[in-house]
Design a protein around this motif. Sequence first.
Motif, short mmCIF file in Angstrom:
data_model
loop_
_atom_site.label_atom_id
_atom_site.label_comp_id
_atom_site.label_asym_id
_atom_site.label_seq_id
_atom_site.Cartn_x
_atom_site.Cartn_y
_atom_site.Cartn_z
N LEU A 36 -1.30 0.12 4.09
CA LEU A 36 -1.77 0.21 3.07
C LEU A 36 -0.74 0.23 1.27
O LEU A 36 -1.07 -0.42 0.49
N VAL A 37 1.16 0.94 2.23
CA VAL A 37 2.05 0.80 0.82
C VAL A 37 1.92 -0.79 0.77
O VAL A 37 2.58 -1.10 -0.85
N ALA A 38 2.37 -1.01 1.51
CA ALA A 38 2.44 -2.90 1.71
C ALA A 38 1.87 -3.93 0.44
O ALA A 38 1.90 -4.84 0.24
N GLU A 39 0.44 -3.06 1.33
CA GLU A 39 -0.85 -3.75 -0.08
C GLU A 39 -0.48 -3.60 -1.74
O GLU A 39 -0.84 -2.28 -1.07
N THR A 40 -0.40 -4.96 -2.16
CA THR A 40 -0.15 -4.49 -3.26
C THR A 40 -2.03 -3.85 -3.82
O THR A 40 -1.89 -3.62 -5.29
N ASP A 41 -2.96 -4.64 -3.59
CA ASP A 41 -3.89 -3.98 -4.19
C ASP A 41 -5.03 -2.51 -3.59
O ASP A 41 -5.74 -2.62 -4.08
N SER A 42 -3.73 -1.81 -2.43
CA SER A 42 -4.08 -0.45 -2.35
C SER A 42 -3.74 0.69 -2.92
O SER A 42 -2.81 0.92 -4.22
N GLY A 43 -4.46 1.60 -3.20
CA GLY A 43 -4.16 2.55 -3.87
C GLY A 43 -3.52 3.80 -3.36
O GLY A 43 -3.10 3.54 -2.27
N TRP A 44 -2.95 4.16 -4.06
CA TRP A 44 -1.87 5.95 -3.58
C TRP A 44 -2.65 6.59 -2.71
O TRP A 44 -2.34 7.19 -2.02
N ARG A 45 -3.48 7.21 -3.00
CA ARG A 45 -4.66 8.19 -2.40
C ARG A 45 -5.12 8.20 -0.65
O ARG A 45 -4.60 8.62 -0.10
N SER A 46 -5.21 6.72 -1.36
CA SER A 46 -5.60 6.62 0.73
C SER A 46 -4.49 5.98 1.20
O SER A 46 -4.48 5.97 2.39
N ALA A 47 -3.38 6.04 1.08
CA ALA A 47 -2.07 5.35 1.38
C ALA A 47 -1.52 6.86 1.55
O ALA A 47 -0.85 7.25 3.27
N ALA A 48 -1.30 7.88 0.66
CA ALA A 48 -1.31 8.92 0.91
C ALA A 48 -1.91 9.96 2.00
O ALA A 48 -1.32 10.95 3.00
N ALA A 49 -3.34 9.74 2.22
CA ALA A 49 -4.28 10.40 2.83
C ALA A 49 -3.49 10.27 4.47
O ALA A 49 -3.32 10.75 5.40
N VAL A 50 -4.36 8.76 4.55
CA VAL A 50 -3.42 8.47 5.65
C VAL A 50 -2.08 9.02 6.67
O VAL A 50 -2.08 9.45 7.61
N GLY A 51 -1.20 8.78 5.71
CA GLY A 51 0.55 9.29 5.46
C GLY A 51 0.22 11.01 6.47
O GLY A 51 1.18 11.62 7.10
N ALA A 52 -0.28 11.21 5.81
CA ALA A 52 -0.58 13.23 5.65
C ALA A 52 -1.38 12.89 6.88
O ALA A 52 -0.45 14.33 7.89
N VAL A 53 -2.14 12.70 7.34
CA VAL A 53 -2.44 12.36 9.46
C VAL A 53 -1.78 11.98 9.63
O VAL A 53 -1.54 13.05 11.36
N ALA A 54 -0.33 11.33 9.74
CA ALA A 54 1.13 11.02 10.18
C ALA A 54 1.19 11.79 11.02
O ALA A 54 2.01 12.00 11.66
N VAL A 55 1.70 12.66 9.17
CA VAL A 55 2.78 14.07 9.97
C VAL A 55 2.29 15.35 10.48
O VAL A 55 2.66 15.38 10.71
N LEU A 56 0.76 15.13 10.33
CA LEU A 56 0.11 16.68 11.52
C LEU A 56 0.78 16.05 11.76
O LEU A 56 0.75 16.66 13.85
N ALA A 57 -0.20 14.97 13.14
CA ALA A 57 -0.07 14.32 14.54
C ALA A 57 0.82 14.21 14.92
O ALA A 57 0.95 14.62 16.08
N LEU A 58 2.13 13.48 14.26
CA LEU A 58 3.61 13.34 14.29
C LEU A 58 3.74 14.53 14.83
O LEU A 58 4.75 15.12 15.93
#
Length: 479
Positions: A215-237
């Motif tokens: 999502l970060v690498a996609e130029t048309d993706s918003g930061w909110r969606s990337a941040a939400a998925v990133g938060a899930v990653a941090v919690l799960a890891l």
Amino acid sequence: MLDTRQRTTALLVAACFFMEMLDGTIVATAAPQMAASLDTTPGSVGLVITVYLLTLAVLIPLSGWLTARYGARRIFLTAIVLFTLASAGCAASGDLGVLVAMRVLQGAGGAMMVPVGRLLVLDGAAKTDIPKIMAYIVWPGLMAPVVAPLLGGVLTTYASWHWMFLVNLPLGAAAFAVARRLVSAGPTVTPPPLDVPGVLLGCTGLAALTWAAHLVAETDSGWRSAAAVGAVAVLALGAAWRHLLRTAHPLVNLRTLDVVTFRAAVTGGSLFWIVVGSMPFLLPLLFQEVFGWSAVKSGAVVLFVFVGNIGIKPATTPLINRFGFRPLLLVSTVGLACAVAGCALLTAATPLAVTAALVTLGGAARSLGLTCYSTIAFSEVTSERLRDANALSVTANQLAAGLAVAVATIALRLGGSFQDTPSGAYAVAFCLLGAVCLLPAAGALRLRDGAGDAVRTRRAEPAPQGQARAAVSDSRKSE
């Protein structure tokens, strides 16, 4: 000294590593042609790259348990067959959904192929043979991202995108034939029960982190969606880390990180991998978007990274034996940092020879550094912990390689916020990546003198002249 079987096995694993890394990067060059052929958008084709990297990241941690359960030979041969057949399926895909499914199968084969193959080579090898073994295995992974843009451009221009996958068929068939004759079954053991909570938490975290990077690498993706998925990653890891340290039989044994040299290779090597992986992404963009070069000229100049890789490769093992790991890691990390930051000074008016020389210097530094990190990782790991260390090392390296484009994209976006011109944005991005490369340099400084010496082969130092004369005198008296 490596025997013929060890050398051939190392080259076999190197070829498999090349196929895995090539298929992770070559698709990007053919996105427009693939989109037109599959009646979809170029942006949707990015999913073809992401699901492959995601599958690799998710399934690599399982390689250690599967190897113990079913045997290295069986898993290795199955992985080669799966990867090769999935490549044929990718070439035969008529729509995006089928192609994505085939890429998942291809990633599953790759996730088993390289970790298990590397374990086959390392298991039972003498410590002093590890530098040569890792020198064989590492360079194809360095070559693939550099060759991919030019090879992908040539195949899509003069043939079709299907050939990006069809080239794997003869390579896979040859690898299977060689592996079937070369790799012995070996002893099998009864592994502990599969760590199901570790699988669920670890795979969820790795998948979320890989998707957030997409999502970060996609130029048309918003930061909110990337941040939400990133938060899930941090919690799960985070939950996975806590679980893996507490359970009796973890999926990935994090306790191997108590070996100082292995921990330095995993942490510093991962940061080094991120910088290494970002350059084949940023350099073609700089050359084509800012300098206005053609894809062929851009790809040809980026190939000088490979020239640096090959130029330094014959000297890596002698250098390790002569100077040790700590000095070489300092030279390679600082050298790569300077080469990456030096790219900020490049302009369209820079002489081509200067640009090529700078790119070659970066290629030599990255080749030396990754060989050192890959070798020192197992220098002090006991044979009983080799399987666990191998699984954790490959997982960290693959994750770092998958995050490289996302980190480069973030650096470029930050550069754009500080500079109004495209050239200025790239200059800031290169400087930021150079600064990232100084972090593993700081880690190398903390290594003790003599770290990793167990895998070095050093010449016996000549005795002082006085001692030599005394020895000769004693020998004559004894006669």
